[in-house]
Design a protein around this motif. Structure first.
Motif, PDB file in Angstrom:
ATOM      1  N   SER A  95       0.836  -1.205   0.000  1.00 22.02           N
ATOM      2  CA  SER A  95       0.000   0.000   0.000  1.00 22.02           C
ATOM      3  C   SER A  95       0.865   1.246   0.000  1.00 22.02           C
ATOM      4  O   SER A  95       0.540   2.231  -0.672  1.00 22.02           O
ATOM      5  CB  SER A  95      -0.926   0.039   1.208  1.00 22.02           C
ATOM      6  N   ALA A  96       1.957   1.207   0.773  1.00 25.08           N
ATOM      7  CA  ALA A  96       2.841   2.375   0.798  1.00 25.08           C
ATOM      8  C   ALA A  96       3.361   2.662  -0.610  1.00 25.08           C
ATOM      9  O   ALA A  96       3.344   3.810  -1.069  1.00 25.08           O
ATOM     10  CB  ALA A  96       3.993   2.140   1.761  1.00 25.08           C
ATOM     11  N   TYR A  97       3.796   1.619  -1.296  1.00 15.63           N
ATOM     12  CA  TYR A  97       4.272   1.799  -2.675  1.00 15.63           C
ATOM     13  C   TYR A  97       3.153   2.358  -3.561  1.00 15.63           C
ATOM     14  O   TYR A  97       3.372   3.239  -4.381  1.00 15.63           O
ATOM     15  CB  TYR A  97       4.749   0.468  -3.253  1.00 15.63           C
ATOM     16  N   VAL A  98       1.955   1.796  -3.392  1.00 15.67           N
ATOM     17  CA  VAL A  98       0.848   2.203  -4.256  1.00 15.67           C
ATOM     18  C   VAL A  98       0.504   3.672  -4.032  1.00 15.67           C
ATOM     19  O   VAL A  98       0.245   4.410  -4.995  1.00 15.67           O
ATOM     20  CB  VAL A  98      -0.383   1.301  -4.012  1.00 15.67           C
ATOM     21  N   VAL A  99       0.528   4.119  -2.772  1.00 13.50           N
ATOM     22  CA  VAL A  99       0.217   5.527  -2.496  1.00 13.50           C
ATOM     23  C   VAL A  99       1.210   6.426  -3.230  1.00 13.50           C
ATOM     24  O   VAL A  99       0.825   7.381  -3.909  1.00 13.50           O
ATOM     25  CB  VAL A  99       0.249   5.798  -0.974  1.00 13.50           C
ATOM     26  N   VAL A 100       2.496   6.092  -3.119  1.00 17.10           N
ATOM     27  CA  VAL A 100       3.507   6.890  -3.821  1.00 17.10           C
ATOM     28  C   VAL A 100       3.249   6.858  -5.326  1.00 17.10           C
ATOM     29  O   VAL A 100       3.282   7.882  -6.010  1.00 17.10           O
ATOM     30  CB  VAL A 100       4.924   6.366  -3.495  1.00 17.10           C
ATOM     31  N   GLY A 101       2.960   5.651  -5.833  1.00 16.90           N
ATOM     32  CA  GLY A 101       2.727   5.509  -7.272  1.00 16.90           C
ATOM     33  C   GLY A 101       1.520   6.311  -7.738  1.00 16.90           C
ATOM     34  O   GLY A 101       1.550   6.941  -8.793  1.00 16.90           O
ATOM     35  N   LEU A 102       0.448   6.329  -6.925  1.00 22.45           N
ATOM     36  CA  LEU A 102      -0.759   7.068  -7.322  1.00 22.45           C
ATOM     37  C   LEU A 102      -0.501   8.566  -7.289  1.00 22.45           C
ATOM     38  O   LEU A 102      -0.942   9.297  -8.179  1.00 22.45           O
ATOM     39  CB  LEU A 102      -1.927   6.707  -6.395  1.00 22.45           C
ATOM     40  N   LEU A 103       0.210   9.032  -6.241  1.00 19.89           N
ATOM     41  CA  LEU A 103       0.549  10.454  -6.189  1.00 19.89           C
ATOM     42  C   LEU A 103       1.327  10.857  -7.428  1.00 19.89           C
ATOM     43  O   LEU A 103       1.198  11.975  -7.925  1.00 19.89           O
ATOM     44  CB  LEU A 103       1.400  10.744  -4.953  1.00 19.89           C
ATOM     45  N   ASP A 104       2.110   9.925  -7.920  1.00 17.56           N
ATOM     46  CA  ASP A 104       2.965  10.222  -9.065  1.00 17.56           C
ATOM     47  C   ASP A 104       2.211  10.048 -10.376  1.00 17.56           C
ATOM     48  O   ASP A 104       2.778  10.169 -11.450  1.00 17.56           O
ATOM     49  CB  ASP A 104       4.182   9.294  -9.019  1.00 17.56           C
ATOM     50  N   SER A 105       0.925   9.714 -10.293  1.00 19.11           N
ATOM     51  CA  SER A 105       0.148   9.491 -11.519  1.00 19.11           C
ATOM     52  C   SER A 105      -0.802  10.639 -11.804  1.00 19.11           C
ATOM     53  O   SER A 105      -1.649  10.521 -12.674  1.00 19.11           O
ATOM     54  CB  SER A 105      -0.656   8.193 -11.415  1.00 19.11           C
ATOM     55  N   VAL A 106      -0.711  11.721 -11.040  1.00 20.05           N
ATOM     56  CA  VAL A 106      -1.523  12.907 -11.318  1.00 20.05           C
ATOM     57  C   VAL A 106      -0.574  13.977 -11.839  1.00 20.05           C
ATOM     58  O   VAL A 106       0.219  14.527 -11.087  1.00 20.05           O
ATOM     59  CB  VAL A 106      -2.241  13.400 -10.044  1.00 20.05           C
ATOM     60  N   HIS A 107      -0.635  14.207 -13.144  1.00 20.02           N
ATOM     61  CA  HIS A 107       0.350  15.102 -13.767  1.00 20.02           C
ATOM     62  C   HIS A 107      -0.263  16.431 -14.179  1.00 20.02           C
ATOM     63  O   HIS A 107      -1.456  16.501 -14.488  1.00 20.02           O
ATOM     64  CB  HIS A 107       0.960  14.435 -15.005  1.00 20.02           C
ATOM     65  N   PHE A 108       0.554  17.453 -14.191  1.00 20.92           N
ATOM     66  CA  PHE A 108       0.122  18.756 -14.680  1.00 20.92           C
ATOM     67  C   PHE A 108       1.346  19.565 -15.057  1.00 20.92           C
ATOM     68  O   PHE A 108       2.466  19.207 -14.717  1.00 20.92           O
ATOM     69  CB  PHE A 108      -0.712  19.502 -13.636  1.00 20.92           C
ATOM     70  N   ARG A 109       1.078  20.658 -15.780  1.00 21.92           N
ATOM     71  CA  ARG A 109       2.165  21.573 -16.124  1.00 21.92           C
ATOM     72  C   ARG A 109       1.940  22.879 -15.398  1.00 21.92           C
ATOM     73  O   ARG A 109       0.920  23.523 -15.587  1.00 21.92           O
ATOM     74  CB  ARG A 109       2.186  21.793 -17.642  1.00 21.92           C
TER      75      ARG A 109
END
Lengths: 499, 325
Positions: free
Chosen positions: A78-92
Motif C-alpha cells: 500500500s505504501a508503494y501504491v500511495v507513492v505511485g498514485l501520487l505520481d500518476s496525477v500530472h500537470f504543467r
C-alpha cells in the motif's frame, strides 16, 4: 446500493479531487498510462466493493488477511501504491509572467516540465541538485576538484555541497553530533506519531468490536485479534519511522547520496516506483481480456476455433520473449524518431514508450494464462451443471458469462498476482538491454544501468545501485509474499493437503 | 514413433511461417526500409541518394512481396520477403550490417554459449533438486518455513544484483577471477567459474520453491502412504519412491529448456564479456542490426518447437503410461 456505499464515496472523492485539480492555475496533463491507472483503480474499487457484498467471495480474502506475513506485505505494497498514485496525477505549472508583458497579455504560458503531485510533495528533494556525485549523508562532493581559495590560489580539494549539510558551520566538528541528534529526533517523532495513531485507531476498532480499549489492546499485544493488528501496527510504525527519517535526515542532507548530475538518489528511487508499478499492473490489465476471452473460447467451442487460438499462442510463445520485445520496441523507437512532432513534452514521449512496453510485455505474457484457462474450461464444460445448461438450450454467451467465467476467476486472479513481481524485475533487465523504458524516464532499470559504469569507478559509487535494488527488492518481496497467500487461499489444489 | 515425429515436424511448419510473417511485418511493414535507413544514417540532412545506397547495400531496395520488374519465378524470389525471410527456412541467415556472415557468427558463438549454459543447467538442476528434497524432508517444520521464506527472498532479488555483486566481490575485491573476458579451450574455465556460479545462485530461489511443491504434491499421493504404512523409513520413502516418481514432472518440465540452451543467456554473457549468442543478440539489439535480430528470432522459435517435440517424446520415455497417438 447500500452495500456499495464505500465505492460511491470513493468515486465522489475522485471526482472532487479531479475538480480541484482542474480549477487550479495549472494545465492538467493526463498521460496515457495515467488514464489506464485511473481505470484500474476504479475497476479494483468496484471489484472489492462487489466482493465485500458476497460472503462466498469474501471468505478467501479473509483467509489471506489472517496471515501475518501477507498482511505485512499488504501494508508495504500500500505504501508503494500511495507513492505511485501520487505520481500518476500530472500537470504543467504556469510560467511566471514576463515583466514587461504583465497587465497587457493575460494568456498564461505553461512550463514544458510535467510535474506530478509527488513532485510537489518532494519539492525539497527535487530542487536540491548538487554538481555531481556525493555519498549518502555527505557534506562534500565525492571527488576532488579545483577550487578558488579566498586568497586567489587554487587547490584540489573536496568541495562543500550546495545543499547537503549546508546548515553546518563547521562540518568536521559538528557532523557526527548533528547526525546523531537528528536520528534521535526522527526516532522520537516517529514514536510519538505512532503512539497517537495506534491509540486513535485502537479506540475506533475497539468501539466497532464492542470491547473495552484495554481488552482490545491486550488482544493486539498477544496477537489474538482476527485481523493481525499487531503486525499492521508494527509495519505502520516502521513506515512512520522511515517518513520521519526522510524529514529529519533526508531534507538537510542527501539521505541516499546524489547521482552523476547531482540529483538526489532518494528522489529518483521514489519516482521509479510509479514506473515499476505501471509495468507490473498495466501489462496484466492489457493482456487480461485477450487471455480470458480466447482461453475460454478455445475450451468452450473447441473445433476450428480451438485450433486457431492454439496456433496463435503457440506461434507467439515460440518467439523468445526478449527478442519479440526488442523487435517491437525497436519499431516503436523508429516510429517515435520519425514523428517527433507528435509529442509536446519529453514526458509524453517517454510515456508512450512505456505504454508500448506494457502492450508488448502483455502480448508475450498472455499465452500462459490462456493455455491454463483453455484447459480449465475443457474440464468445466464436461461437468453436469454445464451439460444441463447446454441441454436446456442456454446460449453460449450466457453459459460462458454465467457458469464458466466465475469458475475460472480464481485462476485469473492467481495469474495476475503472480505475474506482477516478475514484470517489475523484467523492467530492470529490459532497460539494461536497451529495450526497456525511455532513457529519460526515471526507473530502477535505468538507475541500475547507469550504475554499471559507477561500479567501475575508483572509488566505487555504490549508493544509487543499492538504492534501486533495495527499493525494487522490497516491492518484489512484498508482492511475492502476498501472491503466495492469495494462491494458497484461492487455489483449491494447494489449499488443503499440502499446507 | 517415426510417423509421429514426422507429423509433429509438419505441424511445426505453419508455426514457423507464422513467426516469419510476424517478424517480417514488424521489420518491413510497420517500418519501411526508408525509415530504417533514415534512422541508421541520422535524422537530419540525409539525402535520398544516401538512403538508396544504404538500402542497396543491404538488399532492401527490392519489392516487398512481388517484383513487377522481374519475370517468371524471379518475380517472387527477387523480393525482400524471399531474400530475407524465406531463406531462413534453410538456415541461410544472410549477412549483418557490418558485412559479416550471420550463419558463420552463429556457429562460432554457439560454443561459448554452451560452455556457460550447460554447467549452469546441469549443476543448477542438481543443486535445486537437492535443496528441494532437504526442505521437503523437513516439511512442516521450521526448516521448511525458513527455507521457503529464504527462497522467496532470494527470488525477489534482481538477477542484475547477483551479477554486479558477484563481479564486485569476487573479481574486484578478492581478485579471484577476471571480471570479464573469454579464452578458447581450457583457459576459458577461469572466465566461466563466476558466471556459472552467478547463474546457479540467481535461479536458486524460484527453482527450489518450484521443485518443493512438486515433491510435496507427490508426497500426498496414495502410494507414499502405503509405503509409510508398510513401515518404511521416511528417508527410504523420500529417496526411493518420491524422488523417482517426481522425476517425471521434473524431467518433462526441463526438457523444453534444453534446445534453448543454444541461445545463451542474454544478460550474463553481456556482463561477463562472453562471446556467445546471448551477447551477440544484445549487441545486435543495441546496434539495431535487424538482420541479426530476425535470424535469432527464427532460430529461437525453431529451438522452442524442438523443445516441445522433445518434451512429448520424453513423456513416453520416462512414463510408460503415456502413449503417443
Amino acid at each position: 446500493m447500500i452495500q456499495h456505499r464505500g465505492l460511491w464515496i470513493f468515486i465522489v472523492l475522485l471526482a472532487v479531487a479531479a475538480g480541484v485539480l482542474f480549477t487550479m492555475p495549472v494545465k492538467p496533463v493526463v498521460l496515457w498510462t495515467d488514464a489506464l491507472v485511473y481505470v484500474l483503480v476504479v475497476t479494483l474499487a468496484a471489484f472489492f466493493s462487489y466482493v465485500r457484498s458476497k460472503p462466498h467471495l469474501l471468505a478467501p480474502w479473509q483467509q489471506v488477511l489472517r496471515r501475518p506475513l501477507a498482511v505485512a506485505a499488504l501494508v508495504v505494497l500500500s505504501a508503494y501504491v500511495v507513492v505511485g498514485l501520487l505520481d500518476s496525477v500530472h500537470f504543467r505549472p504556469p510560467l511566471p509572467q514576463q515583466g514587461e508583458y504583465k497587465g497587457e497579455d493575460k494568456t498564461v504560458h505553461y512550463s514544458v516540465e510535467v510535474l506530478s503531485l509527488l513532485d510537489i510533495v518532494l519539492t525539497p528533494l527535487r530542487n536540491t541538485v548538487e554538481r555531481s556525485y556525493s555519498s549518502p549523508l555527505a557534506t562534500h562532493l565525492y571527488s576532488k576538484e579545483l577550487q578558488q581559495q579566498a586568497d586567489g590560489s587554487r587547490v584540489r580539494d573536496y568541495a562543500r555541497l550546495k545543499y547537503g549539510g549546508a546548515h553546518l558551520v563547521n562540518p568536521q566538528a559538528d557532523y557526527a553530533a548533528d547526525i546523531a541528534q537528528r536520528s534521535v529526533n526522527a526516532l522520537l517523532q516517529a514514536a510519538v506519531a505512532w503512539a497517537v495513531l495506534v491509540l486513535l485507531w485502537s479506540v475506533f476498532l475497539a468501539r466497532r468490536a464492542r470491547k473495552k480499549l484495554a481488552d482490545f489492546l491486550r488482544d493486539v499485544a498477544r496477537g489474538k485479534t482476527a485481523l493481525p493488528w499487531r503486525v499492521i501496527f508494527v509495519c505502520v510504525g516502521a513506515l512512520l519511522l522511515m517518513i520521519t527519517v526522510i524529514i529529519e535526515l533526508g531534507l538537510p542532507y542527501h539521505l541516499l547520496g546524489t547521482d552523476k548530475v547531482g540529483n538526489d538518489v532518494l528522489y529518483l528511487s521514489l519516482k521509479s516506483i510509479r514506473t515499476g508499478l505501471v509495468i507490473g499492473t498495466l501489462t496484466t490489465l492489457v493482456m487480461l481480456p485477450f487471455a480470458v476471452l480466447l482461453g475460454i473460447m478455445a475450451g468452450h467451442y473447441r473445433g476450428w476455433i480451438d485450433d486457431v487460438i492454439q496456433y496463435i499462442y503457440t506461434t507467439l510463445n515460440s518467439i523468445p520473449g526478449v527478442l519479440l520485445i526488442a523487435a517491437a520496441i525497436l519499431s516503436v523507437d523508429l516510429y517515435i524518431a520519425n514523428n517527433p512532432g507528435l509529442f509536446e513534452t519529453v514526458v509524453e514521449r517517454a510515456d508512450l514508450r512505456l505504454l508500448f512496453l506494457c502492450l508488448i510485455l502483455g502480448i508475450t505474457s498472455w499465452t500462459g494464462l490462456c493455455r491454463l484457462l483453455r484447459g480449465e474450461t475443457l474440464k468445466l464444460r464436461e461437468l453436469d451443471y454445464i451439460q444441463a445448461a447446454t441441454a436446456f438450450g442456454m446460449s453460449n454467451n450466457k453459459i460462458i458469462t454465467r457458469h464458466i467465467l466465475p469458475n475460472v476467476m480464481h485462476i485469473v486472479l492467481i495469474a495476475v498476482v503472480l505475474d506482477f513481481s516478475g514484470l517489475v524485475l523484467a523492467e530492470a533487465v529490459l532497460s539494461y538491454i536497451g529495450v526497456g523504458v525511455d532513457p529519460s524516464m526515471i526507473s530502477w532499470g535505468n538507475m541500475i544501468n547507469s550504475a554499471r559504469l559507477e561500479m567501475a569507478r575508483e572509488p566505487v559509487v555504490w549508493w544509487s545501485l543499492l538504492a534501486a535494488l533495495g527499493f525494487m527488492f522490497f516491492l518484489v518481496l512484498a508482492a511475492n509474499l502476498f501472491s503466495d497467500a492469495v494462491r494458497d487461499a484461492f487455489d483449491p489444489r494447494t489449499g488443503r493437503g499440502i499446507h | 514413433m517415426l510417423a509421429y515425429i514426422v507429423r509433429r515436424i509438419l505441424y511445426a511448419l505453419p508455426i514457423l511461417i507464422g513467426v516469419n510473417l510476424l517478424t517480417f511485418w514488424l521489420f518491413f511493414i510497420v517500418n519501411s526500409p526508408d525509415e530504417m535507413a533514415r534512422m541508421q544514417l541520422g535524422q537530419k540532412r540525409v539525402t535520398p541518394e544516401a538512403i538508396e545506397k544504404w538500402k542497396q547495400e543491404r538488399g532492401y531496395d527490392k519489392a516487398l512481396f512481388y517484383n513487377t520488374q522481374a519475370e517468371g519465378g524471379a518475380a517472387f524470389t527477387n523480393t525482400i520477403f524471399f531474400e530475407k525471410s524465406v531463406r531462413l527456412f534453410v538456415f541461410d541467415f544472410g549477412s549483418a550490417d557490418d558485412g559479416r556472415d550471420i550463419g558463420y557468427d552463429i556457429r562460432q558463438r554457439m560454443m561459448p554459449s554452451l560452455a556457460l549454459a550447460i554447467p549452469v543447467f546441469t549443476v543448477g538442476l542438481l543443486v535445486y533438486i537437492t535443496f528441494a528434497l532437504i526442505i521437503a524432508f523437513f516439511r512442516a517444520t521450521y526448516v521448511d518455513y525458513l527455507g521457503v521464506v529464504l527462497a522467496v527472498a532470494l527470488m525477489s532479488i534482481s538477477t542484475l544484483f547477483y551479477i554486479i555483486g558477484g563481479q564486485f566481490v569476487v573479481s574486484k575485491l578478492l581478485h579471484l577471477v577476471p571480471i570479464s573476458g573469454y579464452d578458447g579451450g581450457l583457459a576459458a574455465i577461469k572466465f566461466l567459474v563466476l558466471p556459472v556460479l552467478v547463474g546457479i545462485i540467481g535461479g536458486v530461489g524460484a527453482s527450489t520453491r518450484f521443485y518443493r511443491t512438486i515433491f510435496l504434491e507427490e508426497m500426498s499421493k496414495d502410494y507414499v502412504r502405503t509405503a509409510r504404512a508398510k513401515g518404511m523409513a521416511e528417508r527410504v520413502v523420500l529417496f526411493k519412491h518420491v524422488l523417482k516418481n517426481a522425476m517425471i514432472p521434473i524431467l518433462t518440465g526441463v526438457v523444453i529448456a534444453i534446445p534453448l540452451l543454444f541461445m545463451g543467456s542474454l544478460i550474463t554473457e553481456s556482463f561477463f564479456g562472453i562471446p556467445g549468442l546471448g551477447s551477440y543478440t544484445i549487441d545486435a539489439i543495441r546496434a539495431q542490426d535487424f538482420g541479426i535480430v530476425r535470424s535469432m528470432v527464427f532460430l529461437g522459435s525453431v529451438l522452442y518447437i524442438l523443445g516441445l517435440l522433445l518434451t512429448d517424446l520424453s513423456y513416453t520415455l520416462v512414463d510408460p503410461r503415456v502413449r503417443l497417438s
